[in-house]
Design a protein around this motif. Sequence first.
Motif, PDB file in Angstrom:
ATOM      1  N   MET A 217       0.834  -1.196   0.000  1.00 18.94           N
ATOM      2  CA  MET A 217       0.000   0.000   0.000  1.00 18.94           C
ATOM      3  C   MET A 217       0.877   1.258   0.000  1.00 18.94           C
ATOM      4  SD  MET A 217      -3.144   0.600   2.489  1.00 18.94           S
ATOM      5  CE  MET A 217      -4.156   2.043   2.277  1.00 18.94           C
ATOM      6  N   CYS A 218       0.335   2.333  -0.516  1.00 21.80           N
ATOM      7  CA  CYS A 218       1.075   3.599  -0.593  1.00 21.80           C
ATOM      8  C   CYS A 218       1.673   3.978   0.767  1.00 21.80           C
ATOM      9  CB  CYS A 218       0.125   4.691  -1.073  1.00 21.80           C
ATOM     10  SG  CYS A 218       0.878   6.311  -1.113  1.00 21.80           S
ATOM     11  N   LEU A 219       2.954   4.324   0.738  1.00 23.59           N
ATOM     12  CA  LEU A 219       3.606   4.735   1.991  1.00 23.59           C
ATOM     13  C   LEU A 219       3.362   6.208   2.287  1.00 23.59           C
ATOM     14  CD1 LEU A 219       7.097   3.008   1.650  1.00 23.59           C
ATOM     15  CD2 LEU A 219       5.258   2.406   3.212  1.00 23.59           C
ATOM     16  N   GLY A 220       2.890   6.924   1.272  1.00 24.60           N
ATOM     17  CA  GLY A 220       2.779   8.377   1.441  1.00 24.60           C
ATOM     18  C   GLY A 220       1.355   8.868   1.640  1.00 24.60           C
ATOM     19  N   LYS A 221       0.436   7.942   1.949  1.00 21.86           N
ATOM     20  CA  LYS A 221      -0.982   8.329   2.010  1.00 21.86           C
ATOM     21  C   LYS A 221      -1.219   9.480   2.989  1.00 21.86           C
ATOM     22  CE  LYS A 221      -5.464   6.504   3.246  1.00 21.86           C
ATOM     23  NZ  LYS A 221      -6.122   5.499   4.066  1.00 21.86           N
ATOM     24  N   GLU A 222      -0.717   9.345   4.194  1.00 26.79           N
ATOM     25  CA  GLU A 222      -0.977  10.394   5.199  1.00 26.79           C
ATOM     26  C   GLU A 222      -0.347  11.706   4.764  1.00 26.79           C
ATOM     27  OE1 GLU A 222      -3.180   9.708   7.382  1.00 26.79           O
ATOM     28  OE2 GLU A 222      -3.149   7.632   6.701  1.00 26.79           O
ATOM     29  N   MET A 223       0.882  11.600   4.235  1.00 26.59           N
ATOM     30  CA  MET A 223       1.553  12.813   3.778  1.00 26.59           C
ATOM     31  C   MET A 223       0.772  13.470   2.639  1.00 26.59           C
ATOM     32  SD  MET A 223       5.403  13.300   2.337  1.00 26.59           S
ATOM     33  CE  MET A 223       6.277  12.554   3.684  1.00 26.59           C
ATOM     34  N   ALA A 224       0.234  12.621   1.756  1.00 28.99           N
ATOM     35  CA  ALA A 224      -0.544  13.150   0.630  1.00 28.99           C
ATOM     36  C   ALA A 224      -1.762  13.924   1.135  1.00 28.99           C
ATOM     37  CB  ALA A 224      -0.985  12.002  -0.276  1.00 28.99           C
ATOM     38  N   TYR A 225      -2.462  13.366   2.125  1.00 27.41           N
ATOM     39  CA  TYR A 225      -3.638  14.072   2.656  1.00 27.41           C
ATOM     40  C   TYR A 225      -3.231  15.391   3.307  1.00 27.41           C
ATOM     41  CZ  TYR A 225      -7.480  10.792   1.851  1.00 27.41           C
ATOM     42  OH  TYR A 225      -8.462  10.032   1.256  1.00 27.41           O
ATOM     43  N   ILE A 226      -2.121  15.388   4.036  1.00 26.20           N
ATOM     44  CA  ILE A 226      -1.684  16.632   4.684  1.00 26.20           C
ATOM     45  C   ILE A 226      -1.403  17.695   3.621  1.00 26.20           C
ATOM     46  CG2 ILE A 226       0.210  17.699   6.018  1.00 26.20           C
ATOM     47  CD1 ILE A 226       0.338  15.000   7.573  1.00 26.20           C
ATOM     48  N   GLN A 227      -0.663  17.276   2.575  1.00 27.86           N
ATOM     49  CA  GLN A 227      -0.343  18.228   1.492  1.00 27.86           C
ATOM     50  C   GLN A 227      -1.616  18.759   0.848  1.00 27.86           C
ATOM     51  OE1 GLN A 227       1.944  16.161  -1.451  1.00 27.86           O
ATOM     52  NE2 GLN A 227       3.864  16.305  -0.318  1.00 27.86           N
ATOM     53  N   MET A 228      -2.491  17.836   0.465  1.00 34.03           N
ATOM     54  CA  MET A 228      -3.682  18.240  -0.296  1.00 34.03           C
ATOM     55  C   MET A 228      -4.624  19.076   0.559  1.00 34.03           C
ATOM     56  SD  MET A 228      -4.463  14.904  -2.677  1.00 34.03           S
ATOM     57  CE  MET A 228      -4.659  13.732  -1.364  1.00 34.03           C
ATOM     58  N   LYS A 229      -4.783  18.680   1.830  1.00 36.99           N
ATOM     59  CA  LYS A 229      -5.698  19.438   2.685  1.00 36.99           C
ATOM     60  C   LYS A 229      -5.138  20.819   2.988  1.00 36.99           C
ATOM     61  CE  LYS A 229      -8.049  17.230   6.023  1.00 36.99           C
ATOM     62  NZ  LYS A 229      -8.283  16.313   7.157  1.00 36.99           N
ATOM     63  N   SER A 230      -3.821  20.917   3.217  1.00 35.52           N
ATOM     64  CA  SER A 230      -3.325  22.258   3.535  1.00 35.52           C
ATOM     65  C   SER A 230      -3.413  23.169   2.320  1.00 35.52           C
ATOM     66  CB  SER A 230      -1.928  22.263   4.162  1.00 35.52           C
ATOM     67  OG  SER A 230      -1.121  21.340   3.592  1.00 35.52           O
ATOM     68  N   ILE A 231      -3.162  22.639   1.125  1.00 38.06           N
ATOM     69  CA  ILE A 231      -3.297  23.487  -0.082  1.00 38.06           C
ATOM     70  C   ILE A 231      -4.751  23.904  -0.254  1.00 38.06           C
ATOM     71  CG2 ILE A 231      -3.202  23.462  -2.609  1.00 38.06           C
ATOM     72  CD1 ILE A 231      -0.680  21.639  -2.279  1.00 38.06           C
ATOM     73  N   ALA A 232      -5.654  22.929  -0.210  1.00 34.61           N
ATOM     74  CA  ALA A 232      -7.074  23.243  -0.425  1.00 34.61           C
ATOM     75  C   ALA A 232      -7.588  24.210   0.636  1.00 34.61           C
ATOM     76  CB  ALA A 232      -7.891  21.958  -0.419  1.00 34.61           C
ATOM     77  N   ALA A 233      -7.195  24.010   1.891  1.00 30.74           N
ATOM     78  CA  ALA A 233      -7.696  24.879   2.963  1.00 30.74           C
ATOM     79  C   ALA A 233      -7.176  26.312   2.802  1.00 30.74           C
ATOM     80  CB  ALA A 233      -7.301  24.311   4.327  1.00 30.74           C
ATOM     81  N   CYS A 234      -5.888  26.450   2.482  1.00 32.19           N
ATOM     82  CA  CYS A 234      -5.325  27.798   2.295  1.00 32.19           C
ATOM     83  C   CYS A 234      -6.017  28.512   1.139  1.00 32.19           C
ATOM     84  CB  CYS A 234      -3.820  27.729   1.998  1.00 32.19           C
ATOM     85  SG  CYS A 234      -2.852  27.362   3.463  1.00 32.19           S
ATOM     86  N   VAL A 235      -6.280  27.785   0.069  1.00 33.84           N
ATOM     87  CA  VAL A 235      -6.862  28.395  -1.125  1.00 33.84           C
ATOM     88  C   VAL A 235      -8.345  28.731  -0.907  1.00 33.84           C
ATOM     89  CG1 VAL A 235      -7.554  27.780  -3.470  1.00 33.84           C
ATOM     90  CG2 VAL A 235      -5.199  27.447  -2.768  1.00 33.84           C
ATOM     91  N   PHE A 236      -9.115  27.783  -0.372  1.00 34.85           N
ATOM     92  CA  PHE A 236     -10.557  28.033  -0.208  1.00 34.85           C
ATOM     93  C   PHE A 236     -10.852  29.014   0.927  1.00 34.85           C
ATOM     94  CE2 PHE A 236     -11.387  23.922  -2.527  1.00 34.85           C
ATOM     95  CZ  PHE A 236     -11.990  24.538  -3.609  1.00 34.85           C
TER      96      PHE A 236
END
Length: 276
Positions: A217-236
């Motif tokens: 399974m992907c080793l970066g799943k949690e990191m991916a969510y952190i990246q995506m959520k922080s980008i989306a939250a800052c932008v929205f």
Amino acid sequence: MARQEAARLGAGEADAGGARHDPWLRRQDRPRAEGEGRGGAGAQGRLPVALRRDRQAQRREPPRRGTNFVLAGRDTTSSALTWFFWLVSGQPDVEDRIAREIRAVRASSGSTDAAAFSFDELREMHYLHAAITEAMRLYPPVAMDSHCCQNDDVLPDGTFVGKGWQVTYSAYAMARLEELWGADCEEFRPERWLDEDGVFRPESPFKYPVFHGGPRMCLGKEMAYIQMKSIAACVFERFSFRFVGGEGRPGLVFSVTLRMEGGLPMRVKKRRDSVC
Ligand code: HEM
């Protein structure tokens, strides 16, 4: 295939890279060992071929393991965010709900709008988590994944898979199966991931194989969510988006990751309620 790779590399070379002593590299080798028994299937992933080649390089030069993370993590998260922003731009109610959740989290933590979001704040954003998860359900960055069976095996549903057979699954197609996701399977509906208290409710990776499942399974799943959520939250928190690339769904480009044909032209407006 794994054995051929190992033979090419030579055991001495592999050990010289430090795999024996390094827990991370041992994990990279794990399916090989598991492939000897039932269930592990000795399967080799398809994503990305470069990543597999890079594993060989890692055994020679462990510091290059960082390259793996960049290769596996960059195009996947950008694919996910592209489709996420496109889906949200078509549903202003979803965008408003994300913005309201961001404001509520800011208010309860007392942080200022200028500051980046903390891990705790991101963890509180259940609706945003659900919306990103739902976008990846419909548009999985790794839309299809193939593995090669190293030994004869039997899948959990009883299907026989012979040595050397290629097994491919499509997370994109699975998202559109009514028997898995219900009659509204083709709709973008973040709510399907929330319980009655609005708390994110995960699914089995075998129903939602966006990050693959099992030992590889992907080793970066949690990191991916952190990246995506922080980008989306800052932008929205500050802006609102409308897609201006025409009617209908943009074309799909099936490469290693699922890309959007023609990019993502957007009209960006500052949110009326933005305080910065
Ligand atoms: C939305 C983002 C992402 C998606 C959808 C995703 C999906 C996947 C999938 C499907 C696999 C299995 C490939 C195979 O068949 O072997 C995988 C493996 C992997 N991913 Fe991710 N990934 C994402 C982000 C990341 C990030 C950010 C990192 C690292 C920072 C990362 C690191 C890895 C690594 C190292 C593997 C190989 C794991 C192994 O073979 O043991 N991924 N990913």
